[in-house]
Design an enzyme around this catalytic site. Structure first.
Site, PDB file in Angstrom:
ATOM      1  N   GLU A  35      34.419  48.782 -11.884  1.00 32.37           N
ATOM      2  CA  GLU A  35      33.617  49.966 -12.165  1.00 32.37           C
ATOM      3  C   GLU A  35      33.107  50.470 -10.811  1.00 32.37           C
ATOM      4  O   GLU A  35      32.508  49.696 -10.062  1.00 32.37           O
ATOM      5  CB  GLU A  35      32.431  49.602 -13.072  1.00 32.37           C
ATOM      6  CG  GLU A  35      31.682  50.840 -13.498  1.00 32.37           C
ATOM      7  CD  GLU A  35      30.446  50.564 -14.338  1.00 32.37           C
ATOM      8  OE1 GLU A  35      30.215  49.409 -14.732  1.00 32.37           O
ATOM      9  OE2 GLU A  35      29.719  51.546 -14.576  1.00 32.37           O
ATOM     10  N   ARG A 261      33.438  33.139 -14.390  1.00 37.17           N
ATOM     11  CA  ARG A 261      33.007  33.884 -13.193  1.00 37.17           C
ATOM     12  C   ARG A 261      32.932  32.942 -12.011  1.00 37.17           C
ATOM     13  O   ARG A 261      32.624  31.766 -12.185  1.00 37.17           O
ATOM     14  CB  ARG A 261      31.595  34.418 -13.387  1.00 37.17           C
ATOM     15  CG  ARG A 261      31.447  35.576 -14.284  1.00 37.17           C
ATOM     16  CD  ARG A 261      29.975  35.947 -14.344  1.00 37.17           C
ATOM     17  NE  ARG A 261      29.628  36.892 -13.296  1.00 37.17           N
ATOM     18  CZ  ARG A 261      29.823  38.199 -13.401  1.00 37.17           C
ATOM     19  NH1 ARG A 261      30.341  38.706 -14.473  1.00 37.17           N
ATOM     20  NH2 ARG A 261      29.488  39.015 -12.415  1.00 37.17           N
ATOM     21  N   LYS A 271      26.129  43.047  -8.460  1.00 34.16           N
ATOM     22  CA  LYS A 271      25.924  44.282  -7.703  1.00 34.16           C
ATOM     23  C   LYS A 271      24.465  44.726  -7.753  1.00 34.16           C
ATOM     24  O   LYS A 271      23.928  45.220  -6.767  1.00 34.16           O
ATOM     25  CB  LYS A 271      26.800  45.392  -8.303  1.00 34.16           C
ATOM     26  CG  LYS A 271      28.260  45.272  -7.915  1.00 34.16           C
ATOM     27  CD  LYS A 271      29.072  46.380  -8.549  1.00 34.16           C
ATOM     28  CE  LYS A 271      29.878  45.854  -9.707  1.00 34.16           C
ATOM     29  NZ  LYS A 271      30.768  46.831 -10.321  1.00 34.16           N
TER      30      LYS A 271
HETATM   31  P1  ATP Z   1      28.582  42.870 -11.352  1.00 39.74           P
HETATM   32  O1  ATP Z   1      28.069  41.833 -12.304  1.00 39.74           O
HETATM   33  O2  ATP Z   1      28.488  42.477  -9.934  1.00 39.74           O
HETATM   34  O3  ATP Z   1      28.031  44.249 -11.622  1.00 39.74           O
HETATM   35  P2  ATP Z   1      30.844  43.590 -12.886  1.00 39.74           P
HETATM   36  O4  ATP Z   1      31.510  42.551 -13.703  1.00 39.74           O
HETATM   37  O5  ATP Z   1      30.001  44.551 -13.593  1.00 39.74           O
HETATM   38  O6  ATP Z   1      30.127  42.917 -11.669  1.00 39.74           O
HETATM   39  P3  ATP Z   1      33.154  45.201 -12.508  1.00 39.74           P
HETATM   40  O7  ATP Z   1      33.367  46.263 -11.528  1.00 39.74           O
HETATM   41  O8  ATP Z   1      33.054  45.568 -13.936  1.00 39.74           O
HETATM   42  O9  ATP Z   1      31.880  44.413 -12.046  1.00 39.74           O
HETATM   43  O10 ATP Z   1      34.220  44.045 -12.312  1.00 39.74           O
HETATM   44  C1  ATP Z   1      35.591  44.246 -12.178  1.00 39.74           C
HETATM   45  C2  ATP Z   1      36.295  42.963 -12.538  1.00 39.74           C
HETATM   46  O11 ATP Z   1      35.848  41.902 -11.713  1.00 39.74           O
HETATM   47  C3  ATP Z   1      36.025  42.561 -13.968  1.00 39.74           C
HETATM   48  O12 ATP Z   1      37.244  42.186 -14.575  1.00 39.74           O
HETATM   49  C4  ATP Z   1      35.099  41.399 -13.850  1.00 39.74           C
HETATM   50  O13 ATP Z   1      35.284  40.524 -14.914  1.00 39.74           O
HETATM   51  C5  ATP Z   1      35.489  40.793 -12.504  1.00 39.74           C
HETATM   52  N1  ATP Z   1      34.362  40.081 -11.898  1.00 39.74           N
HETATM   53  C6  ATP Z   1      33.144  40.568 -11.621  1.00 39.74           C
HETATM   54  N2  ATP Z   1      32.345  39.603 -11.125  1.00 39.74           N
HETATM   55  C7  ATP Z   1      33.084  38.468 -11.076  1.00 39.74           C
HETATM   56  C8  ATP Z   1      32.831  37.117 -10.663  1.00 39.74           C
HETATM   57  N3  ATP Z   1      31.643  36.735 -10.185  1.00 39.74           N
HETATM   58  N4  ATP Z   1      33.847  36.225 -10.748  1.00 39.74           N
HETATM   59  C9  ATP Z   1      35.042  36.596 -11.210  1.00 39.74           C
HETATM   60  N5  ATP Z   1      35.350  37.846 -11.618  1.00 39.74           N
HETATM   61  C10 ATP Z   1      34.389  38.774 -11.561  1.00 39.74           C
HETATM   62 MG    MG Z   2      31.206  45.491 -15.387  1.00 38.26          MG
END
Ligand code: ATP
Ligand code: MG
Length: 562
Positions: A35, A261, A271
Site C-alpha cells: 500500500e 510476519r 509504518k
Molecule cells: P505496516 O504494518 O508496516 O503498515 P502493511 O502490512 O500495512 O505494513 P503493506 O504495504 O500492506 O504494509 O504490505 C505489503 C505486503 O508486505 C503485504 O503482503 C504484507 O503482508 C507484507 N508485510 C508487511 N509487513 C511485513 C512483515 N513485518 N513481515 C513480512 N511481510 C510483511
Molecule cells: Mg496493509
C-alpha cells in the site's frame, strides 16, 4: 540474477502439490502488493523476497501491484520510492506494474453482479451502528434493517452512491453473508464506502472506494495470480477472500496463503510507528541510517545480498517470532567481508613520533586490499616519522591481558614496522596523554625477515602528513529492549545513544577518491560507507556494522541503566 535454491517450507510444498495436480496448468504467479502509504521496511523485504523468489524458483512470474484503495493516506511519492526500493533489492517485474485503482471500474461492475445475485446490499446504518450490530466474538450479530432491500433499490442506491449524491459515511455497500458467523469478517462486511477524496491516480473520478478485503481477491484474480502470499493477520479473512471469488465465479481462483510476519529485535516494523519516530524528531527521516526501512538500511550501507541472505536464513514459518538483530548484522558482515576493500582509519587518534626515523623521509609501503579476495590486489600507503594510532591501542598502565602498546612494549604497525614505546608525553596542565615517542626497528619492515622477533599484536595507523580528516557516525540499536513494545510505550524504550558522531577522525589518503555509497572495511573497526548525503570531497562515513558482534555490550549497558 541467479535463481535461488528451492527451499523446503510449507509454501513450496503447496506449490509442489498444485504442480502435481495441475491445479493452475503448471503456472505459478505471485504478486507483491504494497500500500503506497509509507516507505518499505525490513518486514516488507521478507515479503518481497518470498513473492519474487517463489515465482523465480518455480518458473513463474511476480507482479508489483500497488494496493491503492485508500486515497486519504496514499501518495505518489511513496509509489516512486517503493518502485526504487524493490529495484534496488534486485527484483524485476517486467512490464507487470499494476495498481488496484486500475480495476476500480471492474470492481464496480462485479459489485453490481453481486447485488443482482442478492449477495450485496446498500446499508444506511452509521459506522457506529454497524459496529454495534456486528455483535462480539461470543454473541452473534443482528441483521441490518436494510438487509432485505430489493435488488432494484440496491442497484439504484449504489449507482447514486457512485454518482456522488450522498455524503461521506452516510451509506455503504455490504456483502450479504451471515451475521451469525463465528468469523467476524463474514458478518456482512463492508465492500464500499463513500469517500469524497482525491486519489493519487484516479483524481476525483470516484467518490466510492472498495475495501481491501473486496479489492484484493479481485485484483489477484484479474491478474491471474495463483498463490497470493500474505501475512498471518489475514488468515481470518481468507474465507471472505474465497467467498468473493466463488460468488463472482472466477475460474481457477487464486489461493491465499499466510506466513508469519518478520519481527526483528530492537527495532520496529510498522509504518505507523516508524512515522511516529520521524514526527517526534527521534530520527531524521525515512532514510535515517538507524531506520529499518529499505532506504535507511541502504544509506547505512547494507547490501541487497545481505538482506536477501537474512530473509533466507530466517526462513518461512507459520508462527510469529522475533529474530535477533545480531543475525541481520552477521549477514551484512559476511557479505561485506567478501567484497569490501580494507583500509586504515583511526577513529580516536593518538599522535606517535618515531624518534629514530629520518625527518622528512616518506616510504611507500605495500598492503593488501582484501585478503579474502585473491583478485583484489595491493596498494601503497605512505609511512613517515609522525603517525597516528588509535588511542585505545595504548595504555600507560595495562592490565594483564592487554597486548598492545604500553611503555617499554612493542607492537607491529600493520604492513609497516615494529615500534617500541619509549616515552609518554602529557599535557603538563591536564595530565592528558598527548603523544608517544617511539623507536622503530628498521629490519622489521613488513614482509622482510624479522629475525625471529615476536610481537603479540598488530595495530592500524595512518601517516600524519598524508591522512585525511573524516567525520564518522556510529550507530547503535534504535531500542534498548529486545521487544520495543515492552512495558507498553515504545517511545520509553528508545536508545538515547543510537547515534554517536566522531569528528577529527583520520583515514588513509587512498580514500580521497571515495564516493558516496562506497563501502570499506576499516581494519579492526568494522565496515563503513560514505554517506549518500556527503558533499563532493567530504569524508562523512556511516558505520555499517562493527567488525565483531557488540550485542553483548548492549546487554551490559542495559544492566547499568537498571
Ligand atoms: P505496516 O504494518 O508496516 O503498515 P502493511 O502490512 O500495512 O505494513 P503493506 O504495504 O500492506 O504494509 O504490505 C505489503 C505486503 O508486505 C503485504 O503482503 C504484507 O503482508 C507484507 N508485510 C508487511 N509487513 C511485513 C512483515 N513485518 N513481515 C513480512 N511481510 C510483511
Ligand atoms: Mg496493509
Amino acid at each position: 540474477m541467479s535463481k535461488p535454491a528451492k527451499p523446503s517450507h510449507f509454501i513450496q510444498e503447496i506449490i509442489d502439490e498444485d504442480m502435481r495436480t495441475n491445479r493452475y496448468g503448471g503456472r505459478v504467479h505471485t504478486r507483491f502488493p504494497p500500500e503506497p502509504n509509507g516507505y518499505l521496511h525490513i518486514g516488507h523485504v521478507k515479503a518481497i523476497c518470498l513473492d519474487f523468489d517463489m515465482a523465480a524458483i518455480n518458473g513463474g512470474l511476480c507482479n508489483l501491484r500497488f494496493d491503492d484503495t485508500n486515497p486519504v493516506k496514499e501518495e505518489d511519492e511513496y509509489v516512486q520510492a517503493i518502485i526504487e526500493d524493490v529495484r534496488w533489492l534486485g527484483y524485476d517485474w517486467g512490464d507487470r506494474l499494476y495498481y488496484a485503482s486500475d480495476y476500480f471500474e471492474q470492481m464496480y461492475e462485479y459489485a453490481l453482479v453481486l447485488i443482482k445475485k442478492g449477495l450485496a446490499y446498500v446499508c444506511d446504518l452509521s459506522p457506529e451502528e454497524i459496529r454495534e450490530y456486528r455483535g462480539t466474538l461470543t454473541e452473534p450479530g443482528r441483521n441490518s434493517p436494510y438487509r432485505d432491500r430489493s435488488v432494484e433499490e440496491n442497484l439504484d442506491l449504489f449507482q447514486r452512491m457512485r454518482a456522488g449524491e450522498f455524503p461521506d459515511g452516510s451509506r455503504v455497500l455490504r456483502a450479504k453473508i451471515d451475521m451469525a458467523s463465528p468469523n467476524m469478517n463474514m458478518r456482512d462486511p463492508v465492500m464500499y464506502r463513500i469517500l469524497h477524496a482525491t486519489h493519487h491516480r484516479t483524481g476525483d473520478k470516484w467518490c466510492i472506494y472498495p475495501m481491501y478485503d473486496y479489492a484484493h481477491p479481485i485484483s489477484d484474480a484479474l491478474e491471474g495470480i495463483t498463490h497470493s502470499l500474505c501475512t498471518l493477520e489475514f488468515e481470518d479473512h481468507r474465507p471472505l477472500y474465497d467467498w468473493f471469488l466463488e460468488k463472482l465465479e472466477f475460474p481457477s481462483p487464486p489461493k491465499q496463503i499466510e506466513f508469519a510476519r518478520l519481527n526483528v529485535s530492537h527495532t520496529i516494523t510498522s509504518k505507523r510507528r516508524l512515522r511516529q519516530l520521524i514526527e517526534s524528531g527521534h530520527v531524521e527521516g525515512w532514510d535515517d541510517p538507524r531506520m529499518p526501512t529499505i532506504r535507511g538500511m541502504r544509506r547505512r550501507g547494507y547490501t541487497p545480498e545481505a538482506l536477501k541472505d537474512f530473509c533466507n536464513r530466517v526462513g518461512v514459518a507459520k508462527n510469529n517470532s522475533i529474530i535477533d538483530y545480531a543475525l541481520l548484522e552477521q549477514c551484512v558482515r559476511e557479505d561485506l567481508n567478501k567484497t569490501a576493500q580494507r583500509v586504515m582509519a583511526v577513529l580516536k587518534p593518538l599522535k606517535v613520533v618515531i624518534t629514530n626515523y629520518p625527518e622528512g623521509q616518506v616510504e611507500e609501503l605495500e598492503t593488501e586490499n582484501n585478503p579474502e579476495d585473491p583478485n583484489a590486489g595491493t596498494r601503497r600507503i605512505p609511512f613517515s616519522r609522525v603517525i597516528y594510532i588509535e588511542r585505545d591501542d595504548f595504555m600507560e598502565d595495562p592490565p594483564r591481558k592487554f597486548y598492545r602498546l604500553a611503555p617499554g612494549r612493542e607492537v607491529r604497525l600493520k604492513s609497516a614496522y615494529i615500534i617500541r614505546c619509549e616515552e609518554v608525553i602529557k599535557d603538563p596542565k591536564t595530565g592528558e596523554i598527548i603523544e608517544l615517542h617511539c623507536t622503530y626497528a628498521p629490519q622489521t619492515r613488513s614482509g622482510s625477515d624479522t629475525g625471529g622477533r615476536k610481537v603479540r599484536s598488530t595495530i592500524h595507523w595512518v601517516c600524519a602528513d598524508h591522512a585525511l580528516e573524516a567525520v564518522i557516525r556510529l550507530y547503535g540499536p534504535l531500542f534498548l529492549t529486545r521487544d520495543p513494545e515492552e512495558g507498553g510505550d515504545f517511545m520509553v524504550n528508545l536508545n538515547p545513544h543510537s547515534l554517536e558522531i566522531l569528528t577529527g577522525c583520520l583515514v588513509e589518503p587512498s580514500l580521497a577518491e571515495a564516493k558516496p555509497g562506497d563501502r570499506f572495511q576499516f581494519l579492526r573497526q568494522g565496515y563503513f560507507c560514505i554517506d549518500s548525503g556527503a558533499k563532493e570531497g567530504e569524508l562523512l562515513f556511516n558505520r555499517i556494522v562493527p567488525l565483531k558482534d557488540e550485542w553483548a555490550k548492549l546487554k551490559e549497558r542495559r544492566a547499568d541503566r537498571h
